[in-house]
Design an enzyme around this catalytic site. Sequence first.
Site, PDB file in Angstrom:
ATOM      1  N   LYS A 116     -18.198  32.533 -21.850  1.00  0.00           N
ATOM      2  CA  LYS A 116     -17.117  32.294 -21.032  1.00  0.00           C
ATOM      3  C   LYS A 116     -17.268  31.739 -19.712  1.00  0.00           C
ATOM      4  O   LYS A 116     -16.480  30.658 -19.168  1.00  0.00           O
ATOM      5  CB  LYS A 116     -16.217  33.787 -20.897  1.00  0.00           C
ATOM      6  CG  LYS A 116     -15.898  34.462 -22.167  1.00  0.00           C
ATOM      7  CD  LYS A 116     -15.389  33.468 -23.136  1.00  0.00           C
ATOM      8  CE  LYS A 116     -14.883  34.173 -24.390  1.00  0.00           C
ATOM      9  NZ  LYS A 116     -14.577  33.224 -25.565  1.00  0.00           N
ATOM     10  N   GLU A 200     -10.570  36.078 -10.742  1.00  0.00           N
ATOM     11  CA  GLU A 200      -9.385  35.303 -10.580  1.00  0.00           C
ATOM     12  C   GLU A 200      -8.184  35.837 -10.034  1.00  0.00           C
ATOM     13  O   GLU A 200      -7.881  37.118  -9.981  1.00  0.00           O
ATOM     14  CB  GLU A 200      -9.140  35.117 -12.170  1.00  0.00           C
ATOM     15  CG  GLU A 200     -10.256  34.196 -12.878  1.00  0.00           C
ATOM     16  CD  GLU A 200      -9.740  33.970 -14.524  1.00  0.00           C
ATOM     17  OE1 GLU A 200      -8.736  34.693 -14.935  1.00  0.00           O
ATOM     18  OE2 GLU A 200     -10.467  33.311 -15.116  1.00  0.00           O
ATOM     19  N   HIS A 235      -4.135  42.020 -27.624  1.00  0.00           N
ATOM     20  CA  HIS A 235      -4.812  40.676 -27.987  1.00  0.00           C
ATOM     21  C   HIS A 235      -4.815  40.256 -29.256  1.00  0.00           C
ATOM     22  O   HIS A 235      -5.702  39.256 -29.650  1.00  0.00           O
ATOM     23  CB  HIS A 235      -6.133  40.673 -27.371  1.00  0.00           C
ATOM     24  CG  HIS A 235      -6.318  41.221 -25.930  1.00  0.00           C
ATOM     25  ND1 HIS A 235      -5.532  40.559 -24.982  1.00  0.00           N
ATOM     26  CD2 HIS A 235      -6.621  42.525 -25.477  1.00  0.00           C
ATOM     27  CE1 HIS A 235      -5.652  41.025 -23.830  1.00  0.00           C
ATOM     28  NE2 HIS A 235      -6.264  42.246 -24.050  1.00  0.00           N
ATOM     29  N   ARG A 292     -12.548  26.650 -33.813  1.00  0.00           N
ATOM     30  CA  ARG A 292     -12.392  26.802 -35.511  1.00  0.00           C
ATOM     31  C   ARG A 292     -10.882  26.529 -35.687  1.00  0.00           C
ATOM     32  O   ARG A 292     -10.071  26.311 -34.775  1.00  0.00           O
ATOM     33  CB  ARG A 292     -12.605  28.211 -35.735  1.00  0.00           C
ATOM     34  CG  ARG A 292     -11.653  29.163 -35.244  1.00  0.00           C
ATOM     35  CD  ARG A 292     -11.857  30.937 -35.196  1.00  0.00           C
ATOM     36  NE  ARG A 292     -10.794  31.571 -34.918  1.00  0.00           N
ATOM     37  CZ  ARG A 292     -10.753  31.727 -33.503  1.00  0.00           C
ATOM     38  NH1 ARG A 292     -11.584  31.364 -32.628  1.00  0.00           N
ATOM     39  NH2 ARG A 292      -9.760  32.498 -33.208  1.00  0.00           N
TER      40      ARG A 292
HETATM   41  C1  MV4 Z   1      -5.704  36.615 -17.576  1.00  0.00           C
HETATM   42  C2  MV4 Z   1      -4.247  37.294 -17.326  1.00  0.00           C
HETATM   43  C3  MV4 Z   1      -3.519  37.130 -15.963  1.00  0.00           C
HETATM   44  N1  MV4 Z   1      -4.249  36.527 -15.110  1.00  0.00           N
HETATM   45  N2  MV4 Z   1      -6.091  36.193 -16.550  1.00  0.00           N
HETATM   46  C4  MV4 Z   1      -6.471  38.402 -21.864  1.00  0.00           C
HETATM   47  C5  MV4 Z   1      -7.460  38.145 -22.751  1.00  0.00           C
HETATM   48  C6  MV4 Z   1      -8.189  36.827 -22.392  1.00  0.00           C
HETATM   49  N3  MV4 Z   1      -7.926  35.792 -23.260  1.00  0.00           N
HETATM   50  C7  MV4 Z   1      -7.451  36.408 -20.935  1.00  0.00           C
HETATM   51  N4  MV4 Z   1      -6.506  37.364 -21.014  1.00  0.00           N
HETATM   52  C8  MV4 Z   1      -5.631  37.449 -19.708  1.00  0.00           C
HETATM   53  N5  MV4 Z   1      -6.232  36.811 -18.558  1.00  0.00           N
HETATM   54  C9  MV4 Z   1      -5.417  36.027 -15.008  1.00  0.00           C
HETATM   55  N6  MV4 Z   1      -6.068  35.387 -14.059  1.00  0.00           N
HETATM   56  C10 MV4 Z   1      -3.677  38.020 -18.520  1.00  0.00           C
HETATM   57  C11 MV4 Z   1      -4.508  38.149 -19.495  1.00  0.00           C
HETATM   58  C12 MV4 Z   1      -3.927  38.655 -20.787  1.00  0.00           C
HETATM   59  C13 MV4 Z   1      -3.311  37.818 -22.118  1.00  0.00           C
HETATM   60  C14 MV4 Z   1      -3.676  36.522 -21.915  1.00  0.00           C
HETATM   61  C15 MV4 Z   1      -3.363  35.893 -23.044  1.00  0.00           C
HETATM   62  C16 MV4 Z   1      -2.452  36.559 -24.136  1.00  0.00           C
HETATM   63  C17 MV4 Z   1      -2.421  37.781 -24.221  1.00  0.00           C
HETATM   64  C18 MV4 Z   1      -2.805  38.602 -23.024  1.00  0.00           C
HETATM   65  C19 MV4 Z   1      -2.753  39.865 -22.906  1.00  0.00           C
HETATM   66  C20 MV4 Z   1      -3.153  40.559 -21.867  1.00  0.00           C
HETATM   67  C21 MV4 Z   1      -3.724  39.655 -20.604  1.00  0.00           C
END
Ligand code: MV4
Length: 669
Positions: A116, A200, A235, A292
């Site tokens: 990542k 972040e 997720h 993918r």
């Molecule tokens: C975040 C966020 C809010 N702010 N980053 C969750 C898993 C990973 N893919 C990144 N994620 C998140 N990153 C910042 N700076 C909120 C999430 C997040 C989320 C993102 C996409 C889809 C579902 C989610 C569920 C919870 C938190």
Amino acid sequence: MLDKILVANRGEIACRVMRTARRLGIATVAVYSDADAGALHVAQADAAVRIGPAAARDSYLNAGAVLDAARRTGADAIHPGYGFLSENAGFADACAAAGITFIGPPASAIRAMGDKSEAKARMAAAGVPLVPGYHGADQDPATLQARAAEIGFPVLVKASAGGGGKGMRVVDDAAAFDDALSAAKREAAAAFGDDRVLLEKYLTRPRHVEVQVFADTQGSVLYLFERDCSIQRRHQKVVEEAPAPGLAPQQRRAIGQAAVAAAAAIGYVGAGTVEFLMDEDGAFYFMEMNTRLQVEHPVTEMITGLDLVEWQVRVAGGEPLPMGQDDLAIDGHAIEVRLYAEDPQAGFLPATGTLHHLRLPADDVHVRVDTGVRQGDALTVHYDPMIAKLIVHDRDRLAAIRRLRTALDRTEVVGVATNTGFLQAIAAHPAFAAADLDTRFIERHTADLLPDPGVPGGPVLASAVLGLLLGRRRDAAAAARLSHDPWSPWNVADGWRLNDEATETLALRHAGTVLEVSVRYLRDGTFRIVLPDGAAVHATGEIDADSTLHAVLDGVRGRVTLVRRGREITVLGHAATGTHHFTLVDPIAEAEASGADAGRLTSPMPGRIVAVLATAGQEVAAGTPLVILEAMKMEHTLRAPADGRVTDLPYAVGDQVEDGVPLIGFEPA
Ligand code: MV4
């Protein structure tokens, strides 16, 4: 063009890939584990090879066995689907070394997107927007504290080696930063063996918007528009749609071009997805790239009219992309929901069992169903509990939502718990219709989406009782026909009594509540059912061959699907009535069963013990967490079923346990 493709996957994606291969005149090879010997994807392939026992790690994740199957069958390409080996760079290398085309990106691209932090660094260099933050190597707490202050609270502390939401911690202000950082580093070290973190700006109501990209081996890269996948739970995507609601054409172009830049920066080839977080102000930030084909690719296919697997096959065969960016356009709106064998009323615990009754909507110009199971199949704990994907398309989003609700109304599953009702509640929710989407949609609307099952309405209960009575009458008539004396009064199930109409009391259990009804067998063969609230219903009807109960309740004719298996009765009505499971209470059978496992708490599925929270001899209150089991990528907490005493804890943290083994000895108070 490739000659023979081995699909190194199972279930709906294996069936889906083979469907395109067949259409292109390409031979197909399926691989299967012992648990899938009778599976649909095996039946649909030109050839099939057993690759190991049920456990995924010994079969679908067994790269050697998959490659051996390809060699034995003369496959010149392998399609990995998604999950399993699809993002395994070593496997992609092994295919190349074996001279077998891996239908996917180069191993180098998989590796580049696998880390990542490295991915973010490469995206920054490519000008792809990142969430304001700090990804540096200096992990000194004072440095991190200072950088957090520069970013501005709230700040998200993320494990650099993490992903999928693991190892994330929100810090609301400077005073809380030190403790939160220490905790995040401890968690990261424990979970990933690497305590590095990145910081972040925390986006409080982000949407998950991802862009489908495609690149060929001649350097062309396209975007095939975007998908909104914000409706997720832990997720795990639940609802996906294309295009993302409310994007202006300029935004659509900007996020598409950013995704193309991301793919080009890593020399991407094939189908890929660039995931972004989109803030309430429409700004978007790179989150990660999936190397993918995604589960949700059908919504992109429905709005573009393309077959992405065909594009994968052609690009893997060295052909250029079949179209240019200006040839692509969006037609209408598509929505996908994932029909899972899981129990929303039990914390979405994955459900296992047999699909005794499976009726999915028929495919038509507006509805597509991708599934890998058939009625009668068993769903086990070995694999993802997906039953099917329902994908709908129409001219605009509201029309597509109507299609979705109708398709869900025509979805009937009996034999395992499913999330059908939960999906119907989302599709019917005003916030969904208003496209008021963000990643916390389910959390925000849980009360509406997961209402208490409550006691079923009179018509549903009356239908269940009527179905029972008609079923008994039919079984009695069938037995009479088989007996040596068909006209014997012992073969009649109409409750006949001398000088009076017979009555009978029945008890049905529904969601833990026992409902008592009384039935009067009327002389004309109809019934008078008195419900728990005292209301009486005159009932008659018949059940036809496809389990449809045509009921007349107090003169009102209605129709529901009613599936009976022994003492289990399931009534599947429209969204308003939902699906209701009843069990006819048989006091004798229940007395025998309860003695067997009273006080034993057994493992709901194979898994690993990750926490033992009590000690033998300890007195505990009902609901006290006792043991945590990790299975199916989730944690399952086993709790005290009542006030009482823990008498035995035979397993320790780290132990692997099979389905059904007793994990806790317990004596109710
Ligand atoms: C975040 C966020 C809010 N702010 N980053 C969750 C898993 C990973 N893919 C990144 N994620 C998140 N990153 C910042 N700076 C909120 C999430 C997040 C989320 C993102 C996409 C889809 C579902 C989610 C569920 C919870 C938190």
